[in-house]
Design a protein around this motif. Sequence first.
Motif, PDB file in Angstrom:
ATOM      1  N   GLY A  85       0.967  -1.249  -0.159  1.00 56.30           N
ATOM      2  CA  GLY A  85       0.153  -0.126  -0.129  1.00 56.30           C
ATOM      3  C   GLY A  85       0.899   1.387  -0.028  1.00 56.30           C
ATOM      4  N   GLY A  86       1.898   1.333  -0.754  1.00 58.10           N
ATOM      5  CA  GLY A  86       2.864   2.335  -0.557  1.00 58.10           C
ATOM      6  C   GLY A  86       2.336   3.661  -1.566  1.00 58.10           C
ATOM      7  N   GLY A  87       1.176   3.556  -1.979  1.00 63.85           N
ATOM      8  CA  GLY A  87       0.464   4.831  -2.422  1.00 63.85           C
ATOM      9  C   GLY A  87       0.186   4.556  -4.198  1.00 63.85           C
ATOM     10  N   VAL A  88      -0.185   5.570  -4.607  1.00 62.55           N
ATOM     11  CA  VAL A  88      -0.596   5.345  -5.923  1.00 62.55           C
ATOM     12  C   VAL A  88       0.339   6.599  -6.888  1.00 62.55           C
ATOM     13  N   GLN A  89       0.639   6.317  -8.025  1.00 67.56           N
ATOM     14  CA  GLN A  89       1.535   7.281  -8.811  1.00 67.56           C
ATOM     15  C   GLN A  89       0.375   7.748 -10.022  1.00 67.56           C
ATOM     16  N   ILE A  90      -0.102   9.178  -9.826  1.00 66.03           N
ATOM     17  CA  ILE A  90      -0.965   9.829 -10.666  1.00 66.03           C
ATOM     18  C   ILE A  90      -0.142  10.464 -11.765  1.00 66.03           C
ATOM     19  N   PHE A  91      -0.556  10.127 -13.036  1.00 71.61           N
ATOM     20  CA  PHE A  91       0.064  10.935 -14.199  1.00 71.61           C
ATOM     21  C   PHE A  91      -1.006  11.852 -14.610  1.00 71.61           C
ATOM     22  N   LEU A  92      -0.777  12.978 -14.229  1.00 70.90           N
ATOM     23  CA  LEU A  92      -1.463  14.282 -14.505  1.00 70.90           C
ATOM     24  C   LEU A  92      -0.988  15.158 -15.892  1.00 70.90           C
TER      25      LEU A  92
END
Length: 147
Positions: free
Chosen positions: A25-32
């Motif tokens: 659950g290290g997070g989510v990488q968002i591609f903005l």
Amino acid sequence: MPPVTSTFELGRTNVNGLVPQGQEGGGVQIFLSTSAVPGHAGAWVLSSDLLDPSGRTVVGADGASGPSSTIARSIPVSTTSGPCAPAGAQGRDTCVAELNRLGYRQQATYQPLERFWPFQWIETGIYALLTLGLTWLGFRQVRRGMS
């Protein structure tokens, strides 16, 4: 003309993708997307940032950016359970809705499409004045050389 700076919710227009980070659950990488703002198709985007719930710019762990049309940022949300879990049937839209609920937003500085023609006329005027000035200077130099 001064650019417009606005804040937008995340959605299909301004999010190119989401990628889970890490095993626990290290997070989510968002591609903005840096070339689109919701409700302003064709706008000339000068800058695009991802803001956290307190209004600060979110910076990825390594500070790296993706291709020129996308900025990759890591957001600390659970990817093992909840809306952003990879196994969730809801998919990307539910995860984006969760990020909006948490308060993440896109802040974009842009020139609206309606300003395209005024900018074109300003540019045309500048080039016309330069052309006239250089033509005058050329004729003046030629006349000076003849006398």
